[in-house]
Design a protein around this motif. Structure first.
Motif, PDB file in Angstrom:
ATOM      1  N   VAL B 221       0.850  -1.201   0.000  1.00  0.00           N
ATOM      2  CA  VAL B 221       0.000   0.000   0.000  1.00  0.00           C
ATOM      3  C   VAL B 221       0.883   1.248   0.000  1.00  0.00           C
ATOM      4  O   VAL B 221       0.677   2.162  -0.805  1.00  0.00           O
ATOM      5  N   MET B 225       1.231   4.102  -2.949  1.00  0.00           N
ATOM      6  CA  MET B 225       0.914   5.504  -2.674  1.00  0.00           C
ATOM      7  C   MET B 225       1.928   6.442  -3.336  1.00  0.00           C
ATOM      8  O   MET B 225       1.626   7.601  -3.598  1.00  0.00           O
ATOM      9  N   ARG B 226       3.119   5.948  -3.566  1.00  0.00           N
ATOM     10  CA  ARG B 226       4.151   6.768  -4.212  1.00  0.00           C
ATOM     11  C   ARG B 226       3.757   7.187  -5.621  1.00  0.00           C
ATOM     12  O   ARG B 226       4.219   8.185  -6.128  1.00  0.00           O
ATOM     13  N   LYS B 227       2.925   6.334  -6.253  1.00  0.00           N
ATOM     14  CA  LYS B 227       2.581   6.631  -7.655  1.00  0.00           C
ATOM     15  C   LYS B 227       1.071   6.675  -7.846  1.00  0.00           C
ATOM     16  O   LYS B 227       0.569   6.377  -8.914  1.00  0.00           O
ATOM     17  N   ILE B 228       0.375   7.056  -6.781  1.00  0.00           N
ATOM     18  CA  ILE B 228      -1.087   6.987  -6.794  1.00  0.00           C
ATOM     19  C   ILE B 228      -1.704   7.923  -7.832  1.00  0.00           C
ATOM     20  O   ILE B 228      -2.749   7.643  -8.396  1.00  0.00           O
ATOM     21  N   ASN B 229      -1.025   9.028  -8.124  1.00  0.00           N
ATOM     22  CA  ASN B 229      -1.612   9.990  -9.060  1.00  0.00           C
ATOM     23  C   ASN B 229      -1.192   9.760 -10.509  1.00  0.00           C
ATOM     24  O   ASN B 229      -1.595  10.509 -11.387  1.00  0.00           O
ATOM     25  N   GLN B 230      -0.368   8.732 -10.717  1.00  0.00           N
ATOM     26  CA  GLN B 230       0.047   8.470 -12.101  1.00  0.00           C
ATOM     27  C   GLN B 230      -1.141   7.958 -12.901  1.00  0.00           C
ATOM     28  O   GLN B 230      -1.954   7.198 -12.387  1.00  0.00           O
ATOM     29  N   PRO B 395     -10.434   2.317  -9.459  1.00  0.00           N
ATOM     30  CA  PRO B 395      -9.167   3.050  -9.278  1.00  0.00           C
ATOM     31  C   PRO B 395      -8.412   2.620  -8.026  1.00  0.00           C
ATOM     32  O   PRO B 395      -9.037   2.260  -7.012  1.00  0.00           O
ATOM     33  N   SER B 396      -7.089   2.673  -8.102  1.00  0.00           N
ATOM     34  CA  SER B 396      -6.304   2.275  -6.919  1.00  0.00           C
ATOM     35  C   SER B 396      -6.456   3.295  -5.801  1.00  0.00           C
ATOM     36  O   SER B 396      -6.144   3.012  -4.653  1.00  0.00           O
ATOM     37  N   GLN B 397      -6.961   4.485  -6.121  1.00  0.00           N
ATOM     38  CA  GLN B 397      -7.219   5.489  -5.080  1.00  0.00           C
ATOM     39  C   GLN B 397      -8.225   4.952  -4.058  1.00  0.00           C
ATOM     40  O   GLN B 397      -8.171   5.295  -2.884  1.00  0.00           O
ATOM     41  N   ILE B 398      -9.154   4.113  -4.535  1.00  0.00           N
ATOM     42  CA  ILE B 398     -10.155   3.529  -3.635  1.00  0.00           C
ATOM     43  C   ILE B 398      -9.642   2.196  -3.088  1.00  0.00           C
ATOM     44  O   ILE B 398      -9.846   1.849  -1.927  1.00  0.00           O
ATOM     45  N   PRO B 401      -6.753   2.166   0.171  1.00  0.00           N
ATOM     46  CA  PRO B 401      -7.218   2.279   1.559  1.00  0.00           C
ATOM     47  C   PRO B 401      -7.925   1.013   2.042  1.00  0.00           C
ATOM     48  O   PRO B 401      -7.765   0.613   3.205  1.00  0.00           O
ATOM     49  N   ILE B 402      -8.686   0.370   1.128  1.00  0.00           N
ATOM     50  CA  ILE B 402      -9.389  -0.857   1.534  1.00  0.00           C
ATOM     51  C   ILE B 402      -8.372  -1.959   1.839  1.00  0.00           C
ATOM     52  O   ILE B 402      -8.505  -2.694   2.825  1.00  0.00           O
ATOM     53  N   LEU B 404      -5.358  -1.524   2.895  1.00  0.00           N
ATOM     54  CA  LEU B 404      -4.705  -1.174   4.168  1.00  0.00           C
ATOM     55  C   LEU B 404      -5.568  -1.626   5.353  1.00  0.00           C
ATOM     56  O   LEU B 404      -5.064  -2.252   6.300  1.00  0.00           O
TER      57      LEU B 404
END
Lengths: 231, 508
Positions: B221, B225-230, B395-398, B401-402, B404
C-alpha cells in the motif's frame, strides 16, 4: 539503507552479547552450542554484507523515482493515519477508527492532494460516515437481538435465532441500505466533481466498515475493540 | 490407501469448503487482475479468515486464491497490455495483439483453458512426486534437516532480486527475526527489554501472520501511494466475441502444452524460482516448436493463441510444482507457497517430514482442494469474462485504503478473542509494513525475509540438536553424504546466480 542495516546488525550483535549464553535443558554432558552462537554468526554476517553493500551501492546506486508534491502529501497522510489507527484503536474502537481511516484516505486519494481548504470536507465527511455506519450498526444489532430473543422465547422457530440466518439477514439489510444510498447519491451527484468524490468516499467508508464487522465479528466472532461504541 | 483418500475426501466434501473456495477463487481472480495486487499479498490477507475455518477448508480457500490470482493476472495482460503481476508478463505480447485484432474473448478463453491444463497437469505431478520426495526425507536426521533449511534459504536468496548480497542479507535478517522470542531449548527470553516485555504477546516472538501481512500487504500500500496519481491505462471498449478456442486448435498445440507443462512444474519445484522465470522459458520453447512446425502453428509474437497458451500453461503449472517441495520438504517453492507454509504452521500442521507420515488424509484433502481450485478458477473466469473490463476500472485510489484496512483487520483478527494481542499484532504489521516499504524502495527482496522467518526456527533447532548429538563436533555436517549433496546445491545455486547476473550486466 546499508548504513541502517549496518547499525541494525551492530545493535543486534551487542544485544546478543548482553543476553548471555544459555544451554539446552538437560545438557549435562555438553555439546549444545548454546543460544548465542547462531545469532552472533548472523549479526557478524549481516554487518559484513552491509559494509560490502555500502561500498558497492555507492558506486552503482540508482535514485528511485521522485514523487510529486501531491504524492508526497498523500504518502505522508497514509503513514500518519496508519500510525494513528494503530495508536487509537484501543481507545476509540474498531468502528470509528476504520471508518475514519477509510474516508480520509479515499477522499484524499480521489482528490489527488491534501489541501487546507478541504479541512471542512474532511471533518464533515468523517462525521457523516461515522454516523452512517453507527446507524447501520445499531440497526443490525437490533435485528440480531430481536431474532435471538424471539427464538429463545419460542416466538419464532429456533432456526431464526441461528448465527447463519442472522448473519444472512444483517448482510442483506446492509446491502439493501448501501444500494439505496448508492442509487440515491448517483442521481444527486452524477458528475465527477468534489461532491461526487465526497459521497463515494463516505459510502465506501461506512459500507466497508459494516461488511468487515459482519464478517469478522458476527461470522468469525473475533473480539473487535468496542472503544467508545458501548452499545 | 483407499480409506485414507476417503478420509481426505470427507474433509473437503462439505458445503462450507465449496462456498469458501468459490469465494477464494473469485477474490483471487480479482486480485490477480488488478495491477499492484499479487497472489502472495492475497494469500497473506486471507490467512486470518482461513485461520477461523477447519484446516482443509482454510487451506482450500488459500489455494483457491493462489490459483485464481495466478490465472487472473492474464486478464489485464490481454485487455490492457499490462500484466496483473509478473506471472503474466510473457502473456502480454500475443494476448494484447489478439485483443487489438478483436479476438479478446479468444485470448481470455485460451488463457483460461491453458491455465486449467497447467494447473491440473501439475497437480498430477504433485500427487505422484511429493510422496516420493517425502519418503526420501525419512532418512533425514537433524544434520540433514539443517542443511536442507540452508538450501532453501540460499536458493531463494540467490534467485530473488538483482543482487545476491541483498538476498542473503535479507535471508539473515529474516532468521534474526525468527530468533526473537523464547529460546525453544532453555526457555530464555530473547527479546530486547526482556523484563518489560516478558508479559506481553511479544514474549512469544513476532507473530508470523502479522509479519507477513505487514511485509506484503501494508508495504505494498505504501509503495503504491508513491505513484497513486500516475495515470493508469483504462480498458478501451472491448469486443469479447467468441470465448473458447476450438478443440482442433488446442490439440494442434500439444507439443507446446507438454513442454510448457514440464517447464512450469520443474521450475515451480525449484525453491525460489517462480512463475516469472518459467513463463519466459516456456515461451522460448514454444517459439522453437512453432518455428519448426512447417506453418502448422502460428509464429509466437504475431498475436496468436500459441503465444498465450505457452506462458499460461507454464504459470499455472508452477502452482502444482511449487507445492512439491512445500508439502514434501517444508521448503517453499515461491513466496506465495512460503505464506501457505506459514498458514499451515498456524494451523498446527508442519509440512514436510511428518505431514506425509502422520496426516496423509490431509495431504489428499489438499490435492482434492487443488483440483477444485483449478475447476473454480476456470469456471469463474469464463462466467465473468464480460465483467473484467469493469473490474479493471476500479481506481487504486479507492482500492489501496481498503487493502490497508484489510491488512490491519487481518493482523488483528488472528488473535481471535485476545484484544491486547490483536493490538500488538497491528503494531507488528505496521512496523513490518514500514520496514518492507523502505527495503523494497532500495531494491531489497522481501521473499528471503519470509523464508528466514519460516526456516530460521527449523534451522536453529536442528543445528543445535545435530551438534549436541555429535558431542559438540561441528564437523558432523561434513560427514554425511546427504549434507554434502545439499552443500553442493547451495554452492551451485550461488555460482549460477553470480554467472547469470554477470551475463545480464554484460547484455545491458
Amino acid at each position: 539503507m546499508p548504513v541502517v542495516l549496518m547499525g541494525t546488525s551492530l545493535l543486534y550483535f551487542l544485544y546478543v552479547l548482553s543476553q548471555g549464553d544459555t544451554k539446552m535443558i538437560g545438557d549435562e554432558i555438553g555439546g549444545d552450542p548454546g543460544s548465542m552462537m547462531l545469532p552472533l554468526i548472523l549479526s557478524i554476517g549481516m554487518f559484513v554484507t552491509s559494509v560490502y553493500l555500502f561500498y558497492t551501492e555507492r558506486t552503482t546506486g540508482e535514485k528511485s523515482q521522485q514523487m510529486t508534491i501531491e504524492e508526497k502529501h498523500l504518502f505522508t497522510l497514509t503513514m500518519v493515519t496508519a500510525f494513528l489507527y494503530v495508536a487509537a484503536i484501543r481507545f476509540l474502537g474498531f468502528i470509528p477508527c476504520t471508518c475514519m481511516l477509510l474516508f480520509t484516505l479515499c477522499f484524499a486519494n480521489l482528490e489527488k492532494d491534501v489541501r487546507k481548504e478541504d479541512v471542512g470536507k474532511f471533518v464533515s465527511g468523517n462525521l457523516f460516515s461515522l454516523i452512517s455506519v453507527l446507524l447501520v450498526y445499531t440497526f443490525g444489532r437490533s435485528i440480531t437481538r430481536v431474532f435471538l430473543r424471539s427464538s429463545r422465547k419460542g416466538i419464532l422457530p429456533a432456526f431464526f435465532g441461528s448465527t447463519g440466518f442472522i448473519i444472512l439477514v444483517v448482510f442483506l439489510m446492509t446491502t439493501l441500505i448501501v444500494s439505496l444510498v448508492v442509487s440515491a447519491c448517483r442521481k444527486r451527484w452524477h458528475e465527477d466533481n468534489t461532491d461526487h468524490r465526497y459521497w463515494v468516499s463516505i459510502t465506501i467508508a461506512f459500507a466497508t466498515t459494516e461488511y468487515l464487522y459482519i464478517v469478522f465479528k458476527q461470522m468469525f466472532m473475533v473480539e473487535l475493540v468496542k472503544g467508545i461504541i458501548i452499545w | 490407501m483407499g480409506s485414507t483418500i476417503a478420509q481426505g475426501f470427507a474433509q473437503v466434501a462439505n458445503i462450507s469448503t465449496v462456498v469458501w473456495m468459490a469465494i477464494g477463487s473469485v477474490l483471487g481472480i480479482i486480485l490477480g487482475a488488478l495491477p499492484g495486487l499479487t497472489a502472495t499479498m492475497g494469500i497473506a490477507l486471507m490467512i486470518p479468515i482461513s485461520f477461523q475455518l477447519p484446516t482443509a477448508t482454510g487451506i482450500g480457500l488459500l489455494l483457491a486464491v493462489y490459483c485464481g490470482a495466478v490465472s487472473g493476472a492474464s486478464i489485464p495482460a490481454i485487455l490492457l497490455g499490462i500484466p496483473g503481476n509478473p506471472n503474466a508478463i510473457a502473456t502480454v505480447e500475443d494476448g494484447y495483439l489478439m485483443m487489438k485484432k478483436g479476438k479478446a474473448g479468444q485470448a481470455i478463453g485460451g488463457a483460461v483453458v491453458a491455465s486449467f491444463i497447467g494447473g491440473v497437469g501439475s497437480l498430477v505431478c504433485l500427487m505422484f512426486f511429493s510422496p516420493l520426495v517425502a519418503k526420501l526425507t525419512l532418512a533425514f536426521g537433524p544434520a540433514e534437516k539443517t542443511t536442507l533449511a540452508l538450501v532453501g534459504l540460499v536458493i531463494i536468496a540467490s534467485i530473488s532480486g538483482d543482487n545476491l548480497a541483498k538476498g542473503l542479507l535479507m535471508g539473515a535478517f529474516g532468521m534474526a527475526l525468527a530468533f526473537l522470542g523464547t529460546d525453544p531449548f532453555s526457555g530464555q527470553l530473547r527479546i530486547p527489554f526482556a523484563k518489560a516485555l516478558a508479559h506481553t504477546p511479544l514474549a512469544k516472538g513476532l507473530d508470523l501472520t502479522s509479519t507477513l501481512i505487514g511485509l506484503f500487504g501494508v508495504s505494498q500500500v505504501f509503495a503504491e501511494m508513491r505513484k497513486i496519481n500516475q495515470k493508469t491505462r483504462k480498458p478501451a471498449k472491448v469486443r469479447i466475441g467468441n470465448v473458447f478456442p476450438s478443440l482442433k486448435k488446442i490439440i494442434s498445440m500439444w507439443k507446446i502444452i507438454l513442454s510448457s507443462l514440464g517447464i512450469g512444474t520443474l521450475i515451480g519445484a525449484i525453491p525460489g524460482t517462480g512463475a516469472s522465470i518459467a513463463v519466459f522459458m516456456a515461451r522460448d520453447a514454444a517459439k522453437h516448436i512453432a518455428d519448426g512446425s512447417n506453418g502448422k502453428l502460428e509464429p509466437i509474437g504475431s498475436g496468436c493463441l500459441e503465444g498465450v497458451f505457452a506462458p499460461e500453461v507454464a504459470n499455472n503449472a508452477v502452482t502444482g510444482g511449487a507445492l512439491i517441495p512445500t508439502l514434501a520438504l517444508g521448503i517453499p517453492g515461491d513466496s506465495a507457497t512460503a505464506i501457505l507454509i506459514g498458514a499451515l504452521m498456524i494451523k498446527g500442521v508442519t509440512p514436510g517430514f511428518q505431514l506425509f507420515g502422520q496426516n496423509m488424509a490431509l495431504v489428499y484433502a489438499i490435492f482434492i482442494t487443488m483440483l477444485i481450485a483449478n475447476i473454480f478458477m476456470a469456471l469463474f473466469q469464463i462466467i465473468g469474462v464480460r465483467l473484467y473490463p469493469k473490474i479493471l476500472s476500479v481506481p487504486s485510489q479507492i482500492l489501496m485504503p481498503i487493502v490497508l484496512v484489510l491488512s490491519f483487520i487481518g493482523a488483528y483478527a488472528i488473535a481471535g478473542q485476545a484484544t491486547l494481542t490483536g493490538i500488538y499484532n497491528l503494531g507488528i504489521a505496521l512496523s513490518m509494513g514500514i520496514v518492507g516499504y523502505f527495503l523494497k524502495q532500495d531494491g531489497y527482496p522481501i521473499s528471503p525475509i519470509v523464508l528466514g522467518l519460516i526456516l530460521g526456527g527449523m534451522f536453529e533447532e536442528n543445528f543445535r540438536r545435530a551438534v549436541k548429538l555429535a558431542g559438540g563436533n561441528y564437523l558432523t555436517f561434513f560427514t554425511k553424504p546427504i549434507c554434502w549433496f545439499f552443500f553442493v546445491l547451495c554452492a551451485l545455486s550461488i555460482a549460477m546466480s553470480v554467472v547469470s547476473r554477470k551475463r545480464k550486466a554484460k547484455k545491458v
